[in-house]
Design a protein around this motif. Structure first.
Motif, PDB file in Angstrom:
ATOM      1  N   LEU A 149      -1.503   0.095   8.036  1.00  0.00           N
ATOM      2  CA  LEU A 149      -0.303   0.936   8.057  1.00  0.00           C
ATOM      3  C   LEU A 149      -0.408   2.037   6.999  1.00  0.00           C
ATOM      4  O   LEU A 149      -0.093   3.199   7.249  1.00  0.00           O
ATOM      5  CB  LEU A 149       0.945   0.084   7.799  1.00  0.00           C
ATOM      6  N   GLY A 150      -0.860   1.661   5.804  1.00  0.00           N
ATOM      7  CA  GLY A 150      -0.963   2.615   4.705  1.00  0.00           C
ATOM      8  C   GLY A 150      -1.869   3.774   5.075  1.00  0.00           C
ATOM      9  O   GLY A 150      -1.557   4.935   4.802  1.00  0.00           O
ATOM     10  N   THR A 151      -2.984   3.468   5.709  1.00  0.00           N
ATOM     11  CA  THR A 151      -3.904   4.531   6.092  1.00  0.00           C
ATOM     12  C   THR A 151      -3.355   5.316   7.277  1.00  0.00           C
ATOM     13  O   THR A 151      -3.302   6.544   7.253  1.00  0.00           O
ATOM     14  CB  THR A 151      -5.283   3.940   6.429  1.00  0.00           C
TER      15      THR A 151
ATOM     16  N   ALA B 116      -7.305  12.657  12.401  1.00  0.00           N
ATOM     17  CA  ALA B 116      -6.040  12.231  12.999  1.00  0.00           C
ATOM     18  C   ALA B 116      -4.878  13.070  12.486  1.00  0.00           C
ATOM     19  O   ALA B 116      -3.749  12.606  12.451  1.00  0.00           O
ATOM     20  CB  ALA B 116      -5.803  10.752  12.750  1.00  0.00           C
ATOM     21  N   GLY B 117      -5.172  14.282  12.072  1.00  0.00           N
ATOM     22  CA  GLY B 117      -4.071  15.154  11.683  1.00  0.00           C
ATOM     23  C   GLY B 117      -3.720  15.073  10.228  1.00  0.00           C
ATOM     24  O   GLY B 117      -2.761  14.418   9.847  1.00  0.00           O
TER      25      GLY B 117
ATOM     26  N   ARG C 105      -6.988   6.599   3.325  1.00  0.00           N
ATOM     27  CA  ARG C 105      -6.120   7.753   3.222  1.00  0.00           C
ATOM     28  C   ARG C 105      -6.964   8.904   2.689  1.00  0.00           C
ATOM     29  O   ARG C 105      -7.827   8.701   1.869  1.00  0.00           O
ATOM     30  CB  ARG C 105      -4.978   7.453   2.245  1.00  0.00           C
TER      31      ARG C 105
ATOM     32  N   ASP D 196       0.868  -1.177   0.000  1.00  0.00           N
ATOM     33  CA  ASP D 196       0.000   0.000   0.000  1.00  0.00           C
ATOM     34  C   ASP D 196       0.905   1.227   0.000  1.00  0.00           C
ATOM     35  O   ASP D 196       2.092   1.120   0.289  1.00  0.00           O
ATOM     36  CB  ASP D 196      -0.899  -0.007   1.240  1.00  0.00           C
ATOM     37  N   PHE D 197       0.324   2.367  -0.314  1.00  0.00           N
ATOM     38  CA  PHE D 197       1.045   3.616  -0.149  1.00  0.00           C
ATOM     39  C   PHE D 197       1.189   3.866   1.340  1.00  0.00           C
ATOM     40  O   PHE D 197       0.243   3.705   2.106  1.00  0.00           O
ATOM     41  CB  PHE D 197       0.255   4.787  -0.739  1.00  0.00           C
TER      42      PHE D 197
ATOM     43  N   SER E 278      -0.407   5.823   8.314  1.00  0.00           N
ATOM     44  CA  SER E 278       0.785   6.627   8.062  1.00  0.00           C
ATOM     45  C   SER E 278       0.456   7.922   7.330  1.00  0.00           C
ATOM     46  O   SER E 278       1.300   8.789   7.174  1.00  0.00           O
ATOM     47  CB  SER E 278       1.787   5.820   7.237  1.00  0.00           C
ATOM     48  N   PHE E 279      -0.784   8.052   6.871  1.00  0.00           N
ATOM     49  CA  PHE E 279      -1.205   9.278   6.206  1.00  0.00           C
ATOM     50  C   PHE E 279      -1.423  10.393   7.234  1.00  0.00           C
ATOM     51  O   PHE E 279      -1.364  11.569   6.900  1.00  0.00           O
ATOM     52  CB  PHE E 279      -2.507   9.007   5.456  1.00  0.00           C
ATOM     53  N   TYR E 280      -1.681   9.995   8.462  1.00  0.00           N
ATOM     54  CA  TYR E 280      -2.129  10.955   9.471  1.00  0.00           C
ATOM     55  C   TYR E 280      -1.030  11.277  10.480  1.00  0.00           C
ATOM     56  O   TYR E 280      -0.414  10.382  11.049  1.00  0.00           O
ATOM     57  CB  TYR E 280      -3.351  10.390  10.200  1.00  0.00           C
TER      58      TYR E 280
ATOM     59  N   GLU F 161      -2.683  -2.402   4.783  1.00  0.00           N
ATOM     60  CA  GLU F 161      -3.691  -1.361   4.555  1.00  0.00           C
ATOM     61  C   GLU F 161      -3.861  -0.487   5.792  1.00  0.00           C
ATOM     62  O   GLU F 161      -4.083   0.724   5.685  1.00  0.00           O
ATOM     63  CB  GLU F 161      -5.035  -1.987   4.185  1.00  0.00           C
TER      64      GLU F 161
END
Ligand SMILES: Cc1cc2nc3c(=O)[nH]c(=O)nc-3n(C[C@H](O)[C@H](O)[C@H](O)COP(=O)(O)O)c2cc1C
Ligand code: SF4
Ligand code: FES
Lengths: 847, 434, 216
Positions: free
Chosen positions: C60-62, B167-168, B186, A186-187, C64-66, C58
């Protein structure tokens, strides 16, 4: 490499779906709803792109394809990959504004790109490189420090990731999520810190990971197997058909200096739509193995000794003649599913008309009865993927027919095709099915009957089973007389095939329009069966008695009585009643579900001949070994599960003096005193086309024409009167019986995983050790009674044998059953299975 | 200076002790608007909001009533209240959430009723820890009171509200990113068309997204009627706004003012409001509507606080936050800081925004530190142009959302108003402001 | 540790039940995990993935966006100093430099006693009190160097105790109620409401038509 375009030719656009747009001032036809990028491409206007891939949902992220589209606020820049064509739309792709926007995006992509093209595997076939060439000086305006990441990291045993080269198009992550169904990458991060990543210690073990390498528009993802091996311009390629399983994916094999270097998926619309599984993609370096058989070998004093072809043929012919003198049914042939159609035809003719035996079988006792299977009305993959309902009664197709799994999961998610899965345990397809009907091994037919008939007794009383049945019935009710496709295979090697056939007939009787798609896995098993490589059959889906007159006339002679299948052949040998066993690229000691039977059979047969490309467990017992040409070393045709005949191409030459199998058959025939009449592959196909009813009209020129590069599904039309009729479904039905339930034992379920202990896989350095360790998976409830809730060593006893295995708890295995991978390291499943039992009951004990 | 009578529509309880409790709320007329709304047809409620001409307070300034009318009829639909407030120098929702959570809930309920929505989400910026606690507390009270839940206040209407923490990530304030974020993903904005929330929103269902301040106005509008609301302000700019004033002013803070009637000069200099610049310094520039809006010089001080007039003058009233710079402010540094904000907050999906923001930030940072080159000024413009073609206002874009085109305005404004300062940085190799 | 405690698992289950699609609970569950462990541990992400039927990648992917979700350990107190425009104009950079000096760490780092992690943040939406900072998302401002010292002293002595919970706790108020309207009910409710609206609209249209007729 440019993307494969899937755009339909303009003359195929149905008027109904056609709209006209104005493209750069020119009225242009488009298919309603297609993306402008496709419309333009068909009109010969290739709009640059990075994130767009024709086989995935557009995301419009990279912004490379910006064009001007007229909307309520006049012309604005819009991504051509994301705007659907609609009537009267005005689009400009060649204005200065468009050019500036596209060049701007390209420059942005380059600011953080390392431009290490000289050492990049993608160099020479990289859209970013290509587009930069035509764009010019770009880079020099960026004088800042570039983004840095640690250079390539292995994200699995097959794939490397170089994050500096990544342009964040998301093709790989989207593929993993949307197509492969394994979102293990994933990204991670935000903004210009975005990187593609796995979860720590959870590598990208998807069976489809190689596709991400193929669709990565830059060199961010590369194959371990291809790293620094070659530059694209040094490679030459041919189109062929993958033979790692029987889906028949079209691919191109690329070689350099007579060695296959990589395989690339070809976008065959009806079959693989550009995808390959990793087994098909990386399953080639065995060809280059030093252990390949290069010369015939004759066993002398227990040792294999190199021999000339003449010498070897003489020994084989002598052995066969001696056996025939005791009765032509003393000779049997096992295997053939890995061969090309022409090979099999030659061998079938040799066996049936020259040797005179009907005991030959391309299946290893692990498939379905050939006659029943061949007689069912056949569906194509496309038909399954556009059906009103699909019934799945197969082993785990994600493991055995991976690209069929991809096609079906796309049908379920994008095409909303409802699927009812009938299975003894959840499979890779289960997340995509509407309804999962569990059955206890041996009772598939009982469940099938209850599904189609309200008054039929359904054996499982628990509420979730009842709900599943009710829901499945309502799904069926809603589509009753419409297009139903049943996908049928052998769900487990630890239950007999009869119940599966009975279930198939149940569906055929209940839904007369239903079509069937076989799910047998071996590369050309369908071709072998259609060529008559099964007792009681003749080439072209013809029964021995039906075709006898026709083939006797053309082939001179045929066996008098129907022969035996694999199980029968091995039993005959076990009884000391078989004189010669010919192995055609087969390994019964490993592959036959009943190891004890196979082993005892091999101990008894006096004369064994093996035609193969490697020595395997079984051929070690042979008296003579004849080396064959492998995949990519010869041409011909192969047949997939749909009955689609597609071409195999030769790219490299066989090692040593190895030969194609058809040639071996032809020459052996001469040593036996008869001429098969074949001097080339073409001559064989010409005879097939002339004699076999199924192939009438499918000429070589038709097969090799460009329109048919996706292959041809046989038969073309109705069969002319002269030829024998092709098989009709049997009208006799056996009756269902429930097997009494034994509360003290578990019913064994066993089937195959993608990465196995097979000879070819084991000779591929990249695939060899990807398989799991065999362990018995048991519902924790059933383990609890043994007092080993968290698993551990257990003694597993069946009526056949007893073995010690590691048992692991798995909530998804239904209570009362246990699953054991058939072909995993140390699984020993075949020691537990008896070929003549309907089900295999096992008891667990502390060892 | 003629300061109009202050009107308190949304901030009336801010001064009260325990302004956030149900007790205080009920004592000050709380939930009367909801009761009234429930006695009306949903369309009549929408009609009141149309009459009030309530413009969205989240930044884009779209009329709330019109947005509601565009909600696609569909069995399932949602309401999402946008409390992600992260635009630099914008801090009004923060206080509406903390100080009057019941007003927010009541407004949410009215909007839900008007749109016949049965599940609403209040998305609150994760950093608002106190706000999250206050709204959850208020929501618990409101459920107990019977204002939320099944058959609220004895009516036929049932609704649930869920408080959802962010969450920022600034981009999650953009409505389609907010929806993605609320779906557990995301915060990547979606492409419009086709993803207009009112047509395809949360979980693919039609969804209304409204700002916290927008819905906080609803109890008053229903209580007093849309036309009373419209009687404040002028033209399309009706009612009041909670202006957030910050930067180089003596009394920064938020002030609820009638729209149109006052000017930026009033807001910044009136003794009861901003109180002027510290040490009597000169105002050199101000940003009229949040970090993405083009700057104004002192010559625009007498512009009315009016959405359309500010737009006509080439900027926007946006989120209603006004940032003041004075003679001590280095304009290069100020615009660099804003560019850096966008570079840090770009979601990263569009190439021009992801790479362009970082590139511009690096150039600006170099200039600010005295390592600039004269050709950088041209480069800044051209790179900006590749994100926001022809650098027009309102901006065009090569990107999916308008975060990308929000990057250039501060650079352009600073270059336009303070070109000399840029050149000084470049020639002297250092910041003249120290 | 790291996986949800029984108590938190119950809270997690309630959170999941609030959303039409379980994935929506991802961020709230990450907050819950952080309030339990102080940061988002790999075990917690795997646990969340299991609960939501996702792959850990998934989650982690989400996450890490925040910015607020920390996939690396942070100190007990996360100090975030805003340096965005309003604070910058009022001396935030100086406060930040002072903080670095007095804590002996640079931005992004944690003190050796694991008490403080220092972050430079974007606008905290408290610009009326610029320059401002947050400690575990509780805001303070305007902040001078002396105020900063005092804050640190108080945090060390624990005198701010209940005002500032440990890092990760953003909401100490639990939701008391589950959903009152079940998901399945929603569509039937809506269908009914739509019917009513259509009826009223038709009635209104008929009325308008008859009035128009009269007017003529
Ligand atoms: C980058 C970006 C950030 C935004 N941030 C916010 C925000 O924090 N709060 C908000 O209410 N609206 C924000 N918006 C506007 C929303 O997209 C949306 O227009 C608004 O929530 C609608 O509510 P309204 O009509 O009541 O104003 C933002 C928009 C963009 C493009
Ligand atoms: S413009 Fe920037 S923030 Fe907006 S979607 Fe594109 S990358 Fe994300
Ligand atoms: S190809 Fe269209 S935006 Fe990437």
């Amino acid at each position: 490499m440019a993307d494969i375009s899937t755009t339909t030719p303009i003359d195929h656009i149905q008027d109904l779906n056609a709209v006209t747009i104005t493209l750069d001032g020119v009225p242009t036809k488009a298919i309603k709803g297609e993306m402008l990028i496709q419309t333009a491409e068909r009109a010969g206007n290739y709009i640059p792109r990075f994130c767009y891939h024709p086989r995935m949902k557009p995301v419009g992220m990279c912004r490379m394809c910006l064009v001007e589209v007229k909307g309520p606020r006049g012309f604005t820049l819009q991504p051509a990959c994301y705007i659907a064509a609609s009537e009267g739309q005005e689009v400009i792709t060649n204005s200065d504004k468009v050019k500036k926007a596209q060049e701007g995006v390209l420059e942005f992509l380059l600011v953080n790109h390392p431009l290490d093209c000289p050492v990049c595997d993608k160099g020479g076939e990289c859209p970013l490189q290509d587009q930069t060439m035509s764009f010019g000086p770009g880079e020099s305006r960026f004088v800042e420090e570039k983004r840095h990441w640690e250079k390539p990291i292995a994200i699995s045993k097959l794939v490397f990731l170089d994050r500096e080269r990544c342009i964040q198009c998301g093709r790989c992550t989207r593929f993993a999520q949307e197509v492969g169904g394994d979102p293990l990458i994933d990204f991670v991060g935000r903004g210009d810190h975005i990187e593609v990543s796995t979860f720590p210690h959870d590598p990208f073990t998807s069976y489809f990971s190689g596709n991400t390498v193929q669709i990565c528009p830059v060199g961010a993802l590369t194959s371990k197997s291809y790293r620094f091996k070659a530059r694209p311009w040094d490679l030459s390629e041919v189109e062929t058909t993958c033979k790692a399983c029987s889906v028949g994916c079209r691919m191109s094999i690329q070689s350099s200096v007579n060695a296959v270097i990589r395989n690339i998926g070809i976008d065959s619309d009806p079959v693989n739509q550009s995808w390959l599984c990793d087994k098909g993609r990386y399953n080639f370096d065995y060809l280059n193995s030093p252990e390949r058989l290069r010369h015939p070998l004759v066993k002398k004093n227990g040792q294999f000794v190199e021999a000339s072809w003449g010498e070897a043929f003489s020994v084989v012919a002598e052995g066969i003649k001696k056996s025939i003198s005791l009765g032509s049914d003393k000779v049997a042939v096992l295997g053939g599913a890995q061969l090309a159609n022409e090979d099999i035809y030659a061998w079938a003719k040799l066996a049936k008309s020259v040797i005179g035996t009907d005991s030959l079988d391309a299946q290893m006792g692990d498939g379905l009865p050939a006659k029943a299977l061949l007689s069912l009305p056949r569906a194509t993959i496309d038909e399954a993927c556009s059906a009103d309902l699909v019934i799945l009664l197969t082993p785990d197709i994600k493991e055995e027919l991976p690209v069929l799994y991809l096609r079906l999961n796309q049908a379920a998610t994008k095409g909303h095709v409802p699927i009812i899965e009938i299975s003894s345990r959840p499979s890779g397809m289960t997340p995509y099915v509407k309804s999962l009907l569990n059955y206890l091994p041996g009772e598939a037919a009982v469940v099938a009957k209850a599904l189609v008939n309200q008054s039929e007794r359904f054996p499982y009383e628990d509420s979730s089973s009842q709900q599943a049945l009710e829901f499945s019935r309502s799904l069926l009710d809603s589509v009753k007389s419409k297009n139903i496709v049943v996908i049928i295979g052998r769900p487990s090697l630890a239950e007999s095939a009869e119940g599966i056939v009975e279930a198939a007939y149940t569906f055929m009787d209940a839904f007369p329009q239903a079509k069937f798609l076989p799910a047998l896995r071996r590369a050309n098993v369908m071709g072998a069966l259609e060529m008559g490589f099964s007792p009681g059959l003749l080439p072209g889906r013809v029964a021995l008695d039906q075709g006898r007159a026709w083939y006797e006339k053309n082939w001179q002679s045929l066996p008098a009585v129907e022969g035996k299948d694999a199980r029968g052949i091995l039993s005959q040998a076990q009884n000391g009643d078989l004189e010669t066993l010919i192995l055609l690229g087969s390994d019964p000691l490993v592959d036959f579900p009943d190891a004890q039977l196979a082993k005892q059979a091999f101990e008894k047969v006096p004369f064994i001949v093996a035609v193969d490309i490697f020595l395997n467990e079984s051929s070690k017992f042979a008296d003579v070994i004849l080396p064959a040409a492998g995949f990519g070393e010869r041409s011909g045709t192969t047949t997939n599960i749909e009955g689609r005949i597609s071409r195999l191409a030769q790219k490299v030459v066989p090692p040593g003096i190895a030969r194609p199998d058809w040639m071996i058959a032809s020459q052996l025939s001469e040593y036996l005193g008869k001429d098969l009449g074949f001097d080339s592959l073409e001559s064989i196909w010409n005879e097939i086309e002339k004699l076999a009813p199924l192939y009438e009209g499918i000429s070589l020129s038709l097969l090799s024409s460009n329109e048919n590069k996706d292959g041809i599904i046989a038969p073309l039309a109705s069969i002319s009167g002269q030829r024998p009729a092709i098989l009709e479904p049997d009208t006799t039905r056996s009756s269902t019986r429930r097997i009494p339930f034994d509360a003290y034992s578990l019913r064994l379920i066993s089937n195959r995983n993608l990465y196995d202990q097979g000879t070819l896989t084991q000779h591929c350095q990249f695939l060899a050790n990807l398989g799991d360790q065999g362990a018995l998976q048991v519902n924790p409830y059933d383990l609890k009674s043994l007092g080993i809730l968290s698993g551990g060593q257990v003694r597993v006893r069946s009526s056949r044998s007893s073995v010690v295995l590691n048992a692991v708890p798995n909530q998804s295995i239904p209570r009362g059953s246990a699953w054991l991978g058939f072909n995993l390291t140390g699984s020993k499943a075949s020691e537990l299975i008896g070929a003549f039992s309907d089900i295999i009951e096992i008891r667990l004990e502390t060892p | 200076m003629t300061l109009s009578q202050p009107v308190n529509i949304v901030s009336s309880r801010f001064g009260l002790e325990n302004s956030f409790t149900l007790d205080t709320y009920l004592k000050t007329g709380g939930y009367k608007g909801l009761r009234k709304a429930l006695s009306m047809d949903p369309e009549q409620v929408t009609q009141q909001v149309l009459t009030a001409n309530l413009l969205g307070r989240g930044g884009a300034g779209f009329e709330a009533g019109r947005k509601w009318s565009m909600l696609k009829p569909n069995p399932v639909r949602y309401l999402v209240v946008n409390g992600d407030e992260s635009e630099p120098a914008t801090f009004k929702d923060h206080y509406l959430i903390e100080k009057d959570p019941h007003q927010l809930i009541e407004g949410t309920l009215i909007a839900a009723y008007a749109n016949q929505v049965n599940q609403a989400f209040i998305y609150i910026r994760g950093e608002f820890a106190l706000g999250l606690e206050r709204v959850q507390q208020a929501l618990n009270e409101a459920y107990d009171y019977g204002a939320v839940g099944r058959n609220i206040l004895g009516s036929q209407f049932s609704i649930d509200i869920v408080v959802h923490p962010g969450a920022g990530a600034y981009i999650c304030g953009e409505e389609t990113a907010l929806i993605e974020s609320l779906e557990g993903k995301r915060g990547f904005p979606r492409i419009k068309p086709p993803y207009f929330p009112a047509v395809i929103g949360l979980y693919g269902e039609p969804t209304i997204v409204n700002n916290v301040e927008t819905v906080s106005n609803l109890p008053w509008i229903i209580n007093n009627g849309g036309s009373s609301f419209a009687s404040y302000g002028k033209g399309r700019s009706t009612g009041t706004r909670l202006f957030a004033l910050s930067g180089r002013v003596r009394q920064p803070g938020f002030y609820e003012l009638e729209m149109h009637t006052n000017t930026f000069r009033d807001l910044i200099y009136a003794p009861l409001l901003g109180g002027g610049i510290p040490h009597g310094n000169e105002l050199t520039a101000f940003i009229p509507g949040g970090a993405s809006s083009p700057w104004f010089g002192p010559d625009h001080l007498d512009l009315a606080l009016d959405q359309d007039e500010v737009a006509k003058a080439g900027s926007m009233l946006g989120s209603g936050s006004v940032i003041v710079m004075d003679s001590t402010t280095c304009p290069v540094r100020a615009s660099w800081r804003l560019v850096r904000f966008f570079a840090r907050e770009s979601c990263g999906q569009c190439t021009p925004c992801r790479e362009g923001s970082g590139w511009l930030e690096k150039i600006m940072s170099r200039i600010e530190q005295g390592r600039g080159r004269e050709e950088d000024l041209e480069l800044l413009l051209d790179v900006s142009d590749n994100i926001s073609p022809s650098l027009s206002w309102p901006p065009q874009q090569t990107t999916i959302c308008v975060l990308g085109p929000s990057i250039p305005p501060s650079i352009l404004s600073a270059l336009q108003l303070f070109r000399d300062s840029f050149l000084l940085h470049i020639k002297e190799g250092a910041c003249p402001y120290g | 540790m790291a996986r949800f405690s029984d108590e938190n698992l119950a809270i997690a289950t309630q959170i999941i039940s609030l959303y039409p699609q379980s994935r929506s609970a991802l961020v709230p569950l990450c907050h819950l995990a952080q309030s339990q462990d102080g940061w988002l541990t790999p075990d917690a992400m795997e646990n969340i993935a299991e609960l939501l039927g996702l792959q850990a990648a998934e989650v982690l992917g989400t996450a890490s966006f925040y910015d607020m979700l920390h996939t690396e350990p942070v100190g007990k107190y996360l100090i975030g100093i805003c340096t965005n425009i309003a604070c910058m104009l009022n001396g935030a950079q100086e406060v930040l430099e002072y903080a670095e000096e007095s804590l002996g760490i640079s931005v992004g780092n944690t003190t050796e006693d694991n008490l403080f992690t220092l972050e430079e943040t974007e606008c905290l939406a408290d610009c009326g009190k610029a320059p401002c900072l947050q400690v575990n998302y509780r805001f303070f401002g305007p902040i001078s160097n002396e105020d900063f010292d005092e804050l640190i002293t108080n945090l060390k002595s624990g005198s701010l105790g209940s005002q500032i919970p440990d890092h990760g706790t953003i909401n100490r108020v639990l939701r008391k109620q589950g959903l009152a309207v079940s998901m399945s009910e929603i569509s039937s409710q809506r269908a009914e409401a739509d019917k009513q609206i259509a009826k009223r609209k038709a009635a209104q249209a008929a009325l308008d038509a008859s009035q128009k007729g009269e007017g003529k």
